[in-house]
Design an enzyme around this catalytic site. Structure first.
Site: not given
Length: 231
Positions: A81, A123, A127
């Protein structure tokens, strides 16, 4: 006898002071670094149980391209993930706005671990920009982190549905990963199913404890583990 209006004003002032004090105690402190790229304490490697994700997508009637890729014929079990920078309390996100454009070649190189282009782009934006490294280095760290974690045999080729406890999932990972402890892993669930395993790692990708992540772990007694699809 004191004036009722004066008493009421004193009571309201005391109530307001209490509210401020209580909120100050209950609310988590904002990390002083406030989303500064590269300024974080550790990573969380989030491994999603793909069969649960696909069941959720089917229940929602969601048949987008990402779902077609991940939930098609290839038998995915745990997929990545993300690799999330964390503070000891809280986490940074979207550390560069707008985020540097992610090269499509890098995205394509990650599809074996993260089988959804939209996930990879998201992502990076949310992040990866907080890691303080170029995109290529960030995604190489994802690959290194994933290579550092062994998946328990029962979850590699899970052909039949079964029921487990969160503790059994943790124990299975700890058994095959020397150095991994209960304080460094959290099992995540929805109302009925295993959805994710989160493993805390230092910046050099060694297992490490993470109290706040562990507190957010699943508290259900039993979890359904849907079987691997396709193949």
């Amino acid at each position: 006898m004191r004036n009722p209006i004066v008493r009421r004003r004193a009571w309201l002032a005391a109530l307001a002071a209490c509210a401020v004090a209580c909120l100050g105690t209950a609310a988590p402190a904002q990390d002083r670094r406030q989303n500064a790229p590269g300024e974080f304490d550790f990573y969380v490697l989030a491994l999603s149980w793909s069969p649960s994700y696909c069941e959720q997508a089917s229940e929602r009637g969601n048949a987008g391209r990402s779902q077609q890729i991940q939930c098609g014929g290839r038998p995915f079990s745990f997929v990545v993930h993300g690799l999330w920078p964390q503070y000891e309390r809280g986490f940074p996100e979207y550390c560069q706005r707008p985020s540097p454009r992610l090269d499509r070649r890098i995205m394509n190189s990650m599809l074996d671990l993260m089988p959804a282009p939209g996930l990879i782009y998201n992502e990076w934006d949310k992040h990866g920009t907080c890691a303080g490294t170029p995109a290529r280095d960030y995604f190489e760290n994802i690959r290194r982190a994933r290579a550092a974690v062994r998946i328990p045999p029962d979850f590699i080729d899970a052909k039949e549905p079964r029921t487990v406890t969160p503790a059994e999932v943790e124990e299975a990972f700890i058994k095959v990963n020397p150095g991994l402890s209960e304080s460094a892993i959290a099992v995540i669930c929805d109302r009925t199913r295993l959805t994710e395993v989160r493993i805390c790692m230092s910046k050099d990708l060694q297992f490490r404890a993470c109290a706040e992540v562990d507190r957010r772990a699943c508290r259900r007694d039993r979890l359904e583990v849907p079987p691997v699809r396709g193949g």
